[in-house]
Design an enzyme around this catalytic site. Structure first.
Site, PDB file in Angstrom:
ATOM      1  CB  SER A   1       8.194  -1.320  -3.950  1.00 39.17           C
ATOM      2  OG  SER A   1      10.008  -1.355  -4.394  1.00 39.17           O
TER       3      SER A   1
ATOM      4  CE  LYS B   1      12.154  -3.221  -1.562  1.00 38.26           C
ATOM      5  NZ  LYS B   1      12.272  -3.537  -3.064  1.00 38.26           N
TER       6      LYS B   1
END
Length: 222
Positions: A125, A168
């Site tokens: 990710s 993230k």
């Protein structure tokens, strides 16, 4: 020069970072605040130990009287251990012993700001930020972050009852938090959290919290 302890290594690294970023060494009060010492006198004792081992010189006359005795261009030769954190037992501190998978010997010069724990990345990710599956990332532990920073976010797992860490990009607008992946391929939609909603399943467990900010990585052999 004599070998340094782990805490002395961290103190020397902090002096170097402060000199590089601010153009002046830290005061005793700065050191005491950063490392949680009870008083500036405790910071003074650590500095005296660094002076005795030949890494710094303490000059008379000012509060910022620390002189480095080497260029600081080379990485610190002393390594220290950091806990590798995986899943987190609900309600426990991040670095509680139950959450530690192992301890890794690392070079503190690899991370900025200093790393307090390590986490192994799972998935792709964050690959467009240069962070790949299997990388060991260093995390500087703190509960807040600036917009745009990469954070280690802690999210509750419904099935297991434990919490998990995800890396993230952190964005916040009022009570809404967006945890954005750095991968433009399909399947990597952002995680959106409304902080005002609370956690309907467990009031004592927040929907989201920040474990710390990204400080660097170690790439493991593929």
């Amino acid at each position: 020069m004599n070998e340094l302890t782990e805490r002395q290594t961290e103190n020397l690294q902090f002096v170097r970072e402060t000199l590089r970023e601010q153009g002046a060494p830290p005061t005793r009060a700065d050191i005491a605040r950063v490392f949680g010492f009870s008083s500036p006198n405790a910071a003074e004792r650590h500095l005296r130990a660094l002076e005795a081992k030949g890494h710094i010189q303490l000059l008379a006359g000012t509060a910022r009287n620390i002189k480095l005795m080497d260029s600081g261009a080379q990485a610190l030769s002393v390594q220290f251990e950091l806990p590798l954190i995986g899943r987190i037992a609900a309600g426990t501190p991040i670095t509680a012993s139950d959450n530690v998978e192992s301890r890794l010997v690392v070079d503190p010069a690899l991370f900025r700001p200093r790393a307090d724990f390590m986490h192994r990345v799972s998935g792709q990710s964050m690959k467009e930020a240069g962070i790949l599956d299997g990388d060991l990332v260093g995390i500087h532990q703190q509960a807040t972050a600036d917009n745009g920073q990469i954070v280690a976010a802690v999210l509750p797992e419904r099935k297991s009852g434990d919490d998990r860490i995800t890396l993230k990009r952190y964005l916040r607008r009022g009570s809404r938090v967006i945890l954005k992946a750095e991968n433009s391929e399909p399947g990597y939609e952002p995680i959106e959290i409304d902080l005002s909603a609370g956690n309907p399943e467990a009031e004592d467990r927040p929907l989201f919290r920040i474990a710390g900010i990204y400080a660097g990585l170690i790439r493991t052999p593929r």
